[in-house]
Design an enzyme around this catalytic site. Structure first.
Site, PDB file in Angstrom:
ATOM      1  N   ARG A  50       0.819  -1.215   0.000  1.00  0.00           N
ATOM      2  CA  ARG A  50       0.000   0.000   0.000  1.00  0.00           C
ATOM      3  C   ARG A  50       0.851   1.262   0.000  1.00  0.00           C
ATOM      4  NH1 ARG A  50      -0.922   2.025   5.500  1.00  0.00           N
ATOM      5  NH2 ARG A  50      -3.139   2.460   5.176  1.00  0.00           N
TER       6      ARG A  50
ATOM      7  N   ASP B  86      12.445   5.019   5.982  1.00  0.00           N
ATOM      8  CA  ASP B  86      12.579   3.759   5.248  1.00  0.00           C
ATOM      9  C   ASP B  86      13.732   3.830   4.254  1.00  0.00           C
ATOM     10  OD1 ASP B  86       9.516   2.099   5.156  1.00  0.00           O
ATOM     11  OD2 ASP B  86       9.706   4.069   6.074  1.00  0.00           O
TER      12      ASP B  86
ATOM     13  N   ARG C 107       4.172  16.864   8.887  1.00  0.00           N
ATOM     14  CA  ARG C 107       5.102  16.133   9.754  1.00  0.00           C
ATOM     15  C   ARG C 107       6.244  15.545   8.942  1.00  0.00           C
ATOM     16  NH1 ARG C 107       0.622  12.444   9.631  1.00  0.00           N
ATOM     17  NH2 ARG C 107       1.132  10.468   8.600  1.00  0.00           N
ATOM     18  N   SER C 108       7.304  15.189   9.655  1.00  0.00           N
ATOM     19  CA  SER C 108       8.460  14.554   9.050  1.00  0.00           C
ATOM     20  C   SER C 108       8.510  13.096   9.505  1.00  0.00           C
ATOM     21  CB  SER C 108       9.733  15.314   9.442  1.00  0.00           C
ATOM     22  OG  SER C 108      10.857  14.815   8.747  1.00  0.00           O
TER      23      SER C 108
ATOM     24  N   ARG D 119      -5.755  11.898  10.632  1.00  0.00           N
ATOM     25  CA  ARG D 119      -4.879  11.681   9.477  1.00  0.00           C
ATOM     26  C   ARG D 119      -5.737  11.267   8.275  1.00  0.00           C
ATOM     27  NH1 ARG D 119      -1.799   6.785  11.363  1.00  0.00           N
ATOM     28  NH2 ARG D 119      -3.766   6.539  12.487  1.00  0.00           N
ATOM     29  N   PRO D 120      -5.610  11.918   7.119  1.00  0.00           N
ATOM     30  CA  PRO D 120      -6.407  11.520   5.962  1.00  0.00           C
ATOM     31  C   PRO D 120      -6.227  10.051   5.585  1.00  0.00           C
ATOM     32  CG  PRO D 120      -5.464  13.671   5.579  1.00  0.00           C
ATOM     33  CD  PRO D 120      -4.854  13.161   6.862  1.00  0.00           C
TER      34      PRO D 120
ATOM     35  N   GLY E 203       7.669   7.182  13.156  1.00  0.00           N
ATOM     36  CA  GLY E 203       7.841   5.940  12.423  1.00  0.00           C
ATOM     37  C   GLY E 203       7.350   4.733  13.188  1.00  0.00           C
TER      38      GLY E 203
ATOM     39  N   ASP F 217       4.487   3.733  14.497  1.00  0.00           N
ATOM     40  CA  ASP F 217       3.048   3.900  14.612  1.00  0.00           C
ATOM     41  C   ASP F 217       2.370   2.532  14.444  1.00  0.00           C
ATOM     42  OD1 ASP F 217       4.128   4.111  12.026  1.00  0.00           O
ATOM     43  OD2 ASP F 217       2.493   5.358  11.293  1.00  0.00           O
TER      44      ASP F 217
ATOM     45  N   GLU G 293       7.093  -6.804   5.475  1.00  0.00           N
ATOM     46  CA  GLU G 293       7.371  -5.534   6.149  1.00  0.00           C
ATOM     47  C   GLU G 293       7.900  -5.765   7.557  1.00  0.00           C
ATOM     48  OE1 GLU G 293       4.807  -1.549   7.405  1.00  0.00           O
ATOM     49  OE2 GLU G 293       3.818  -3.488   7.192  1.00  0.00           O
TER      50      GLU G 293
ATOM     51  N   GLU H 250      -2.816  -0.983  11.664  1.00  0.00           N
ATOM     52  CA  GLU H 250      -4.070  -0.525  11.069  1.00  0.00           C
ATOM     53  C   GLU H 250      -4.342  -1.156   9.712  1.00  0.00           C
ATOM     54  OE1 GLU H 250      -4.178   4.044  12.625  1.00  0.00           O
ATOM     55  OE2 GLU H 250      -2.740   3.570  11.051  1.00  0.00           O
TER      56      GLU H 250
END
Length: 502
Positions: free
Chosen positions: A121, A129, A174-175, A246-247, A278, A280, A464, A479
């Site tokens: 995704r 990353d 955000r970074s 967050r969209p 990172g 999350d 991942e 999520e």
């Protein structure tokens, strides 16, 4: 249509909310990445005009006015009979994207040079990353692609003043962990003037993280990403400039806000700040160490972030020296030395005998052990006795059959047990090796390679994240479903394979 810096949520208002809350797509990120087929203002006006009409179908309206996010078509198939290394080398072209057209449209922020995406995704470049991905590209001899990716990050700094989480408009508040200086150091292995080439961009990134430091007082100790500790020293935290859902995870954020007990604006900022980290999500950010409802990221001073910013200060001292600005070099070196002292003062927990995050409001360590505690070893400013104690914790609390877990806590979040992540395996191995704990480093490396090999032979995929506690089970939490591809897993596998510890 041209790209815009407004996020889809900002452009589409109540239409965006309706699509996400009605679950038109199983993954919230899908609609955030959709391409509008006409001007978004016109689409929104048409929605407002028609939404209350009899027979209106939201799903049909979306299908009429938006195209699904583009995924390059490929007929490539995994071959589980070949070595994992060969599979990864074959996979690079699948994960590589050409320079983006300047009329890309949608939420994509076009980049001028080719780049590698993580996979699944994640259809865009991601900041932290990419450093780990570069380690694998280096082993594959793809120097030009590494240079292109670093140039893209320099371009993003030139355009926006910092490196966003990824090249999407909804990431512009955000970074992510600031690895740019490590990327430039990697580049300097074959480009001698790399620090001079990116001196201005390194300066601007530092200014982003330190914005507002002059405003801090004992009574007002935090502003954006910079914090003043009770002894007057300066450190940093993760933050986000928007207190909204967050969209790309809109529905999830709204639903949590409905039940968490926190003010929605406060909760959203904590969630977004965790996304900037990172990690999350992880028990690191939970006040009770267990529940997402207690997330309080902006109240936490993270040990890993401050180690990374120490490296950025060191890099700027080096770059300034190369530029002939001795006074500026000394200034940055002083900042680095002060930060190192502050990390050792505030992030070493004598009770736990481990490097911990610190709660800004209490001035005390947070309750959760995590592999963020290896960063002071990775950068080499832990004492020998501190490193020995960290090593004992790794053996007792983190090391399992498949490598090292992220935290010893099991919350159902993806950055907690039983999951292991490639970048943290690499950082832990490098940290332990630096202090002479080669047997443990070798064990982690060997177990991680074996786990990656086994999963590839069974599935044809590089994942991942991995379950390092029970190798028979897949990783989980988070999520979204576990993604395959996968940039940093591919890369750390190659790096470990080519840097076996003897």
């Amino acid at each position: 249509m041209t790209a815009t810096t407004l996020s889809p949520a900002e452009q589409l208002g109540s239409l965006f909310d309706a699509v996400q809350m009605h679950r038109i797509f199983p993954d919230s990120k899908t609609f955030a990445d959709c391409l509008p087929l006409q001007d978004t203002a016109g689409i929104y006006a048409a929605y407002l005009e028609n939404k209350d009409q009899p027979g209106f179908s939201l799903a049909a309206f979306v299908k009429e006015h938006f195209a699904l996010p583009h995924t390059p078509q490929t007929t490539w198939q995994s071959d589980i009979t070949i070595p994992t290394e060969q599979h990864i080398d074959n996979l690079w072209h699948v994960l590589t994207r050409p320079a983006d057209p300047q009329t890309a449209g949608g939420s994509l922020l076009p980049l001028p040079y080719p780049y590698v995406v993580p996979g699944g995704r994640f259809r865009e470049i991601y900041y932290w990353d990419s450093y780990f991905t570069m380690l694998g590209l280096l082993q594959s001899g793809k120097y030009t692609l590494i240079e292109s990716m670093i140039a893209n990050f320099g371009n993003l700094i030139d355009r926006y003043g910092f490196i966003p989480n990824g090249n999407r408009s909804y990431y512009l508040s955000r970074s992510q962990p600031p690895f740019f200086s490590l990327m430039v150091r990697l580049l300097s292995q074959w480009v001698p003037d790399a620090f001079l080439r990116y001196h201005d961009q390194l300066e601007r990134e530092y200014a982003f993280w330190m914005n507002g430091h002059q405003l801090l007082t004992a009574d007002s100790p935090a502003y954006r990403r910079v914090v003043r500790m009770p002894d007057g020293s300066l450190l940093n935290r993760y933050y986000d400039d928007l207190p909204t859902p967050r969209p790309e995870s809109y529905r999830e954020d709204v639903e949590l806000a409905d039940t968490s007990g926190q003010l929605p604006e406060t909760l959203y900022r904590h969630i977004r700040a965790a996304a900037e980290s990172g990690w999350d999500f992880s028990s690191r950010w939970f006040l009770d160490g267990q529940s997402m409802a207690t997330i309080a990221t902006t109240d936490i001073v993270p040990v890993d972030l401050n180690c990374l910013l120490w490296h950025l200060e060191q890099a700027l001292a080096e770059a300034s020296q190369q530029a002939g600005d001795v006074a500026r070099s000394a200034w940055y070196q002083e900042k680095a030395d002060s930060r190192k002292d502050a990390v050792l003062a505030w992030c070493w927990d004598e009770k736990q005998r481990f490097f911990m995050d610190t709660n800004l409001t209490t001035g005390r360590p947070t309750p959760v052990l995590s592999l963020a505690g290896v960063f002071p070893l990775f950068f080499g400013f832990a004492s020998a006795s501190q490193a020995d104690l960290v090593h004992q914790h790794i053996l007792q609390n983190f090391l399992y059959a498949g490598g090292v877990i992220t935290t010893p806590v099991q919350t159902g979040q993806q950055w907690d047990a039983p999951n292991g992540w490639a970048p943290l395996q690499w950082l832990t191995v490098r940290a332990l090796t630096r202090y002479g704990f080669r047997d443990t480093a070798r064990t982690i490396q060997r177990r991680w390679l074996a786990l990656n090999d086994r999963v590839f032979r069974e599935t044809g995929r590089m994942m991942e994240k991995y379950n390092v506690v029970d190798e028979a089970l897949p990783a989980g939490g988070g999520e979204y479903p576990t993604q395959d591809g996968f940039g940093w897993s591919n890369s750390i596998y190659l790096d470990f394979l080519h840097h076996t510890i003897f």
